[in-house]
Enzyme design. Structure first.
Site: not given
Ligand code: PEP
Length: 250
Positions: A10-12, A95, A97, A167, A173, A213, A234-235
């Protein structure tokens, strides 16, 4: 039948279209692994160049959100037909966010899930508890409620194709990854909830991911749990090390 793992990025709101094309070109040889479905959920503006760049690879392109209406006066939104026509296969729905910043509720998630299936798109349905909910011991109750509303009036045939991403909000994040044991406990409870809502076949077929994470170091233990069928990353999906997460077994 064994469930095929999915590792989805997930590049956001990251990477421009040209950065996307360059990155996918470099990532392609690193994720040539047929045991895993590799998905990159890129910003809407990058979907078409990403699909072009991912040709002749096992990377498939997903979207990060989608409106539940067919078309109309919804400035800034993307419709399911637009995603389908562009060549998208998966779409993230609900999600945290989107829930926090854009007021997406479980009822809206449900509308989006049903609309995604109407357009032959596979929803990656996100759920997860806050730190307060975890501390109060109501994680499983909360997740069950999210799952039950998200899948309201969804047929077993469609539910089997859905992907659920567990999640925990406190893990997204933050660098605080859930332990494999804690993540498995919730993913198992999600599968049981699906079994109660539908039947054992559906519970066995649906794929449940962990997100929050995930890194190269934490992926192998998390993704080896019996009820965890991969991850939403994500990251760590923004760097070429994502290839190592895809190849977590090697
Ligand atoms: C996400 O945004 O779905 C996510 C899991 O982010 P991160 O891996 O950065 O915690």
């Amino acid at each position: 039948m064994a469930r095929k793992k999915i590792i989805a990025g997930n590049w956001k709101m990251n990477k421009t279209p040209s950065e996307t094309v360059k990155f996918i070109g470099e990532l392609k040889p690193l994720v040539a692994n047929d045991d895993v479905e590799v998905v990159l959920c890129v910003p809407a503006i990058s979907i078409i160049p990403a699909i072009e760049a991912a040709k002749e690879s096992n990377i498939c392109i997903g979207a990060q959100c989608m409106h539940f209406e067919e078309s109309g006066a919804y400035t800034g939104e993307t419709s399911p037909a637009m995603l389908k026509d562009a060549g998208v296969k998966y779409v993230i729905v609900g999600h945290s966010e989107r829930r926090v910043y854009f007021a997406v509720t479980d009822e809206i998630v449900n509308k989006k899930v049903k609309k995604a299936f109407e357009h032959d798109l596979i929803p990656i349905i996100c759920c997860g508890e806050t730190l307060t909910q975890r501390q109060q011991g109501i994680t499983i109750d909360h997740i069950r409620q999210q799952i039950k509303i998200s899948l309201l009036d969804v047929s077993a045939q469609n539910a089997k194709k859905a992907v659920i991403a567990y999640e925990p909000i406190w893990a997204i994040g933050t660098g605080k990854v859930a332990t494999a044991e804690a993540a498995e406990e919730v993913c198992k409870a999600i599968r049981e909830c699906i079994g109660e809502m539908y039947d054992q076949d559906t519970a066995e077929a649906i794929r449940i991911l962990y997100g929050g994470s995930v890194t190269v170091d934490s992926a192998p233990e998390l993704f080896s749990q019996p009820d965890i069928d991969g991850g939403l990353v994500g990251g760590a999906s923004l760097k070429l090390d994502f290839g190592k997460i895809v190849n977590y077994k090697k």
